[in-house]
Design a protein around this motif. Structure first.
Motif, PDB file in Angstrom:
ATOM      1  N   GLY A 266       1.050  -1.295  -0.183  1.00  0.00           N
ATOM      2  CA  GLY A 266       0.177   0.119   0.177  1.00  0.00           C
ATOM      3  C   GLY A 266       0.724   1.441  -0.172  1.00  0.00           C
ATOM      4  N   PHE A 267       2.243   1.216  -0.339  1.00  0.00           N
ATOM      5  CA  PHE A 267       2.570   2.817   0.009  1.00  0.00           C
ATOM      6  C   PHE A 267       2.346   3.266  -1.286  1.00  0.00           C
ATOM      7  CE2 PHE A 267       6.986   4.719  -1.572  1.00  0.00           C
ATOM      8  CZ  PHE A 267       6.668   5.310   0.000  1.00  0.00           C
ATOM      9  N   ASP A 268       2.445   2.606  -2.382  1.00  0.00           N
ATOM     10  CA  ASP A 268       2.029   3.816  -3.674  1.00  0.00           C
ATOM     11  C   ASP A 268       0.960   4.295  -3.320  1.00  0.00           C
ATOM     12  OD1 ASP A 268       4.533   2.997  -4.347  1.00  0.00           O
ATOM     13  OD2 ASP A 268       4.070   1.077  -5.896  1.00  0.00           O
ATOM     14  N   ASP A 269      -0.099   4.151  -2.693  1.00  0.00           N
ATOM     15  CA  ASP A 269      -1.254   4.487  -3.082  1.00  0.00           C
ATOM     16  C   ASP A 269      -1.413   5.966  -1.732  1.00  0.00           C
ATOM     17  OD1 ASP A 269      -2.826   2.952  -4.733  1.00  0.00           O
ATOM     18  OD2 ASP A 269      -3.407   1.462  -3.003  1.00  0.00           O
ATOM     19  N   VAL A 270      -0.164   5.467  -0.744  1.00  0.00           N
ATOM     20  CA  VAL A 270       0.056   6.731   0.526  1.00  0.00           C
ATOM     21  C   VAL A 270       1.028   7.618  -0.477  1.00  0.00           C
ATOM     22  CG1 VAL A 270       1.037   6.868   2.465  1.00  0.00           C
ATOM     23  CG2 VAL A 270      -0.368   4.581   2.686  1.00  0.00           C
ATOM     24  N   ALA A 323      -6.775   7.735  12.775  1.00  0.00           N
ATOM     25  CA  ALA A 323      -5.368   8.566  12.823  1.00  0.00           C
ATOM     26  C   ALA A 323      -3.793   7.857  13.069  1.00  0.00           C
ATOM     27  CB  ALA A 323      -5.601  10.116  14.003  1.00  0.00           C
ATOM     28  N   VAL A 324      -3.971   6.947  13.807  1.00  0.00           N
ATOM     29  CA  VAL A 324      -3.228   6.060  14.535  1.00  0.00           C
ATOM     30  C   VAL A 324      -2.290   5.527  13.461  1.00  0.00           C
ATOM     31  CG1 VAL A 324      -2.273   4.216  16.319  1.00  0.00           C
ATOM     32  CG2 VAL A 324      -4.271   5.794  17.277  1.00  0.00           C
ATOM     33  N   ARG A 325      -3.456   5.683  12.180  1.00  0.00           N
ATOM     34  CA  ARG A 325      -2.776   4.187  12.090  1.00  0.00           C
ATOM     35  C   ARG A 325      -1.994   4.956  10.654  1.00  0.00           C
ATOM     36  NH1 ARG A 325      -6.526   0.696   7.628  1.00  0.00           N
ATOM     37  NH2 ARG A 325      -4.171   0.004   7.703  1.00  0.00           N
ATOM     38  N   LEU A 331       5.921   5.308  10.885  1.00  0.00           N
ATOM     39  CA  LEU A 331       6.879   3.636  10.719  1.00  0.00           C
ATOM     40  C   LEU A 331       6.970   3.182   9.777  1.00  0.00           C
ATOM     41  CD1 LEU A 331       5.729   2.744  14.731  1.00  0.00           C
ATOM     42  CD2 LEU A 331       7.860   4.038  14.132  1.00  0.00           C
ATOM     43  N   LEU A 332       6.262   2.408   9.284  1.00  0.00           N
ATOM     44  CA  LEU A 332       6.458   1.842   7.822  1.00  0.00           C
ATOM     45  C   LEU A 332       7.232   2.003   6.815  1.00  0.00           C
ATOM     46  CD1 LEU A 332       2.566   0.282   7.891  1.00  0.00           C
ATOM     47  CD2 LEU A 332       4.840  -0.931   8.920  1.00  0.00           C
ATOM     48  N   ALA A 569       1.758 -10.332  11.322  1.00  0.00           N
ATOM     49  CA  ALA A 569       0.586 -11.350  11.621  1.00  0.00           C
ATOM     50  C   ALA A 569      -0.691 -11.050   9.873  1.00  0.00           C
ATOM     51  CB  ALA A 569       0.295 -11.253  12.078  1.00  0.00           C
ATOM     52  N   HIS A 570      -0.578 -10.635   9.325  1.00  0.00           N
ATOM     53  CA  HIS A 570      -1.389 -10.840   8.275  1.00  0.00           C
ATOM     54  C   HIS A 570      -1.406 -12.028   7.375  1.00  0.00           C
ATOM     55  CE1 HIS A 570      -3.393  -7.041   8.704  1.00  0.00           C
ATOM     56  NE2 HIS A 570      -2.476  -6.194   8.263  1.00  0.00           N
ATOM     57  N   ALA A 571      -1.904 -12.446   7.085  1.00  0.00           N
ATOM     58  CA  ALA A 571      -1.710 -13.436   5.763  1.00  0.00           C
ATOM     59  C   ALA A 571      -0.403 -13.793   4.760  1.00  0.00           C
ATOM     60  CB  ALA A 571      -3.273 -14.266   5.765  1.00  0.00           C
ATOM     61  N   ASP A 572      -0.468 -12.889   4.419  1.00  0.00           N
ATOM     62  CA  ASP A 572       1.103 -12.565   3.182  1.00  0.00           C
ATOM     63  C   ASP A 572       2.638 -12.176   4.250  1.00  0.00           C
ATOM     64  OD1 ASP A 572       0.763  -9.895   3.794  1.00  0.00           O
ATOM     65  OD2 ASP A 572       0.426  -9.630   1.964  1.00  0.00           O
ATOM     66  N   GLY A 573       2.135 -12.124   6.181  1.00  0.00           N
ATOM     67  CA  GLY A 573       3.189 -11.249   6.221  1.00  0.00           C
ATOM     68  C   GLY A 573       4.189  -9.923   6.713  1.00  0.00           C
ATOM     69  N   LYS A 574       2.821  -9.381   5.626  1.00  0.00           N
ATOM     70  CA  LYS A 574       3.043  -7.324   5.671  1.00  0.00           C
ATOM     71  C   LYS A 574       2.511  -6.932   6.071  1.00  0.00           C
ATOM     72  CE  LYS A 574       5.239  -8.020   0.478  1.00  0.00           C
ATOM     73  NZ  LYS A 574       5.348  -6.880  -1.155  1.00  0.00           N
ATOM     74  N   ALA A 575       2.823  -5.670   6.442  1.00  0.00           N
ATOM     75  CA  ALA A 575       1.743  -4.619   6.944  1.00  0.00           C
ATOM     76  C   ALA A 575       1.184  -3.749   5.351  1.00  0.00           C
ATOM     77  CB  ALA A 575       3.055  -4.319   7.499  1.00  0.00           C
ATOM     78  N   ILE A 576       0.131  -3.117   6.485  1.00  0.00           N
ATOM     79  CA  ILE A 576      -0.545  -2.565   5.051  1.00  0.00           C
ATOM     80  C   ILE A 576      -0.639  -1.462   5.300  1.00  0.00           C
ATOM     81  CG2 ILE A 576      -3.117  -2.167   4.455  1.00  0.00           C
ATOM     82  CD1 ILE A 576      -3.360  -5.347   5.129  1.00  0.00           C
ATOM     83  N   MET A 577      -0.078  -0.377   4.563  1.00  0.00           N
ATOM     84  CA  MET A 577      -0.596   1.257   4.780  1.00  0.00           C
ATOM     85  C   MET A 577      -1.779   1.775   3.901  1.00  0.00           C
ATOM     86  SD  MET A 577       3.925   2.469   4.102  1.00  0.00           S
ATOM     87  CE  MET A 577       3.271   4.542   4.324  1.00  0.00           C
ATOM     88  N   VAL A 578      -2.290   2.422   4.065  1.00  0.00           N
ATOM     89  CA  VAL A 578      -3.059   2.773   3.622  1.00  0.00           C
ATOM     90  C   VAL A 578      -3.522   4.622   3.967  1.00  0.00           C
ATOM     91  CG1 VAL A 578      -5.036   1.794   4.137  1.00  0.00           C
ATOM     92  CG2 VAL A 578      -4.807   3.181   5.871  1.00  0.00           C
ATOM     93  N   PRO A 579      -3.932   5.494   2.508  1.00  0.00           N
ATOM     94  CA  PRO A 579      -3.866   6.929   2.853  1.00  0.00           C
ATOM     95  C   PRO A 579      -4.831   7.201   3.519  1.00  0.00           C
ATOM     96  CG  PRO A 579      -4.249   5.618   0.962  1.00  0.00           C
ATOM     97  CD  PRO A 579      -4.804   4.621   1.400  1.00  0.00           C
ATOM     98  N   VAL A 580      -4.484   8.045   4.823  1.00  0.00           N
ATOM     99  CA  VAL A 580      -5.170   9.052   5.471  1.00  0.00           C
ATOM    100  C   VAL A 580      -5.585  10.027   5.312  1.00  0.00           C
ATOM    101  CG1 VAL A 580      -5.762   9.723   7.837  1.00  0.00           C
ATOM    102  CG2 VAL A 580      -4.773   7.405   7.139  1.00  0.00           C
ATOM    103  N   PRO A 581      -7.492  10.698   4.812  1.00  0.00           N
ATOM    104  CA  PRO A 581      -8.003  11.397   4.229  1.00  0.00           C
ATOM    105  C   PRO A 581      -7.577  12.839   5.440  1.00  0.00           C
ATOM    106  CG  PRO A 581      -9.053   9.942   4.267  1.00  0.00           C
ATOM    107  CD  PRO A 581      -7.981   9.332   5.107  1.00  0.00           C
TER     108      PRO A 581
END
Length: 712
Positions: A266-270, A323-325, A331-332, A569-581
């Protein structure tokens, strides 16, 4: 002569002092400091002294609350017997009669209105064993889907953010011992120096070691004194500020690109989203100057290691989870997670805020941090409990939404354990009116709290000095609280009360426990294989090792000091970044002509939660005996508010009266009121009913208000 000798020996006998020592843990904040209460007795009086006891988290330190905690436990107003409301007054009754009444009332309500007409409201101050048992009680003994707890108002935003980002939630991703060695630390919306004072030496050591500390808070506090940089954000604008920090980090290429490629989705979206934002506009929205945003982001991005800690200032918002995300995005992006001296800390507020949310008190949760909607999870827990999976209810609703269902008449009865929702929830007058509509309310408490006043029946429970069991502290460290103080009157442990009611309801075979350790042994099995896996923990190991960080999946496992070193701890072992409005999904109140000021809330050092316990301590009450409104002197003059006078604060929901306190430490557009007081000083009367769409957290930290002086 003989008479003189006898008088002398009688005097000496009266002065002769015996001493008893009780091992325990502080009942208040999530540091869960180990301590000993020393009882010094003579024939005529008893004197108590509290001393700290060495442990891996607080290292023997105590704060003013811990030193004086015993004062509420030995207070003369402790409830010692079951009490039934008769003609508006509470009358002492026997336990036998109390249990009989509960059976009759609960059975009648469910026969007339269905299983879900009963609800359970729990607590994050009870032990893991009791939290586990309460969740089981709701689903097995009552068969209701309606259970939630007061931690919903505390940790739900950070918990949901961590679970969505990392795949799991534990308060700290690292042990507390790593804090002094981190090179840059962001404290977002947390006043640790007053809320968790015994953690502060870790940050002081970090400063001594050269760490750069950034504090994000609308006020100058005892914590901001530690800061190299204080970002004086507008209330509620934390997510926007985090976007500004991210924008600088990305545009200055202060990224860990290898980490992002290998371990993040998800980094590219952020990156694309923050590229559309204008930094000067973020500065205007957040109230933090552009140059400060650039400096904070640059220092954090350049340092090899870094940590971010969030607390209620960020989390108690209608966009608290997202906001915490956004702070987790930081961090990510910089790769500061899953390695030594780098990570995230959600600073739990309540004593067992971590453990209480892991084992079944939440509306959507089963023990071990399992989901009540997941078929595999349901089957596993049903097997542990010896019931058919079909008998398990599905998920209910959050704490405040349960109260709304009381108002609507869907919920007719409430079993309330060690919580005070009339004071702690938003729109507090509405909450009181909703609870008054119930057909039957049972309150389990040590005192007649503001909510217990409304009860039909109050059951006396034991204090921290009397109730042994495990607690899970701010780190995620499971600790064993010893307790051997004599029980007051006919009070019973929470777990005993639950078992006795279950027995009366015909479900005794599922609640045949004779000690907290027996309950814990079943909790271990229920947690086995879950995210919060306690299955390798025993009481003996906890005594020997002074606490174990979960997950601990087997008897030889040492506990997990650092999470996510190799995978998330996700199934693919990766963390998820999301854009925050930059604009939240649920619009927040903004000052306007009628309500021109921001109101934000928080804690003071000498009190805890709704003050039911700490206001029973003469030492603590003397330090802060009434609520107050902190206001900038220039703002006070504008509204003709003198220092130390009574002020009426009004929002769309209601009004309160508190005393003014001038302070240049607060923003000129903001007033601050602590939340430990009730009735006409209960600041939560002013807070909106709006909830975070993800975690259902109320927006305690942002309300629009007006202020007027109260005539002499």
């Amino acid at each position: 002569m003989t008479e003189m000798l006898l008088r002398y020996f009688r005097t000496k006998q009266k002065e002769a002092q015996t001493e008893k020592i009780y091992d325990t843990q502080c009942p208040f904040c999530s540091m869960q400091c180990k301590m000993q209460l020393i009882e010094q007795s003579t024939v005529t009086r008893k004197k108590y002294v509290t001393v700290g006891k060495d442990n891996p988290t607080s290292e023997g330190r105590l704060c003013v609350k811990g030193l004086n905690a015993h004062q509420h436990a030995v207070h003369t107003e402790r409830i010692k017997y079951p009490m039934l409301k008769v003609d508006g007054e509470f009358k002492r009754i026997s336990w036998e009669k109390a249990i009989k009444i509960i059976k009759e009332k609960f059975t009648t309500i469910q026969d007339n209105y269905g299983k879900d007409a009963l609800s359970v409201y729990g607590s994050a101050t009870i032990t893991n064993e009791e939290a586990y048992l309460l969740g089981k009680f709701a689903r097995v003994a009552l068969g209701t889907k309606y259970i939630d707890y007061n931690g919903r108002l505390c940790m739900s935003a950070a918990a949901s953010a961590a679970a969505q980002t990392f795949g799991m939630d534990r308060g700290f991703t690292n042990s507390i011992q790593e804090i002094p060695h981190s090179r840059c630390i962001i404290l977002a919306g947390t006043n640790l120096a007053e809320c968790q004072p015994t953690i502060i030496p870790y940050f002081e050591k970090a400063k001594e070691n050269g760490a750069f500390i950034i504090v994000i808070d609308p006020r100058e506090t005892a914590t901001t004194k530690l800061a190299d940089l204080h970002l004086k954000v507008k209330p509620g604008m934390d997510a926007a500020l985090a976007n500004g920090l991210l924008k600088v980090i990305i545009e200055k290429n202060l990224l860990d690109e290898e980490f992002i490629t290998k371990r993040v989705n998800g980094f590219d979206d952020v990156k694309h989203y923050v590229s559309t934002l204008v930094l000067d506009e973020i500065a205007e929205i957040s109230g933090v100057p552009t140059e400060q945003i650039i400096k904070a982001a640059t220092v954090f991005g350049k340092e090899e290691t870094g940590m971010i800690f969030t607390a209620r200032g960020v989390e108690q918002q209608t966009d608290g989870s997202i906001a915490v995300r956004n702070f987790l995005n930081i961090l990510l992006a910089t790769g500061k997670i899953g390695k030594k001296n780098s990570g995230f800390g959600a600073v739990t507020g309540q004593g067992n805020g971590q453990g209480a949310r892991e084992h079944g008190q939440k509306a959507d949760q089963l023990p071990g941090y399992r989901s009540i909607e997941n078929d595999e999870h349901r089957k596993y827990i049903a097997n542990v409990w010896g019931i058919d999976e079909e008998e398990l209810p599905r998920k209910g609703v959050s704490a405040f939404e349960m109260i709304q269902k009381m108002d609507e008449g869907e919920i007719k009865g409430l079993f309330l354990m060690c919580s005070n929702p009339v004071v702690s929830n938003p729109s507090a007058e509405f909450v009181k009116q909703a609870i008054e509509k119930l057909d039957f309310l049972v309150a389990v408490d040590m005192f007649v709290s503001e909510t217990a006043r409304l009860a039909d029946l109050i059951l006396p429970t034991t204090s921290y000095l009397e109730t042994p069991g495990t607690m899970t502290n701010v780190e995620g460290r499971v600790t064993l609280r010893e307790a051997s103080f004599s029980i007051r009157g006919e009070a019973k442990h929470d777990w005993q009360i639950i078992c006795e009611i279950a027995q009366a309801l015909g479900k005794g075979q599922y609640f045949s426990f004779s000690s907290p350790e027996e309950v814990f042994n079943e909790l271990k099995e229920a947690s086995r294989g879950g995210i919060a896996d306690y299955s390798g923990i025993t009481y003996d190991r906890l005594r020997e090792q002074k606490g174990i960080l979960w997950p601990c999946p087997d008897d030889d496992h040492p506990g997990t000091e650092r999470l996510f070193e190799n995978q998330f701890a996700h199934a693919d072992g990766k963390a998820i970044m999301v854009p925050v409005p930059i604009a939240p999904e649920i619009p927040k109140e903004k000052p306007n002509q009628e309500f021109p000021l921001y109101l934000t809330t928080g804690r003071v050092m000498s009190h805890y939660l709704t003050g039911v316990q700490t206001r029973k301590s003469s030492t603590l009450a003397a330090r802060e005996f009434e609520s107050y409104m902190e206001i900038h002197p220039s703002t006070a003059e504008k509204y003709q508010i003198k220092d130390n006078v009574l002020v009426k604060i009004e929002s769309k929901r209601g009004s309160i009266i508190v005393r003014s306190k001038w302070s240049k430490a607060i923003r000129k557009d903001t007033v601050f009121v602590p939340f430990h007081w009730a009735d006409s000083q209960n600041v939560n009367r002013l807070v909106s009913k709006k909830l975070d769409p993800t975690c259902r957290m109320p927006g305690f930290k942002v309300s629009a208000v007006k202020i007027t002086p109260v005539a002499n």
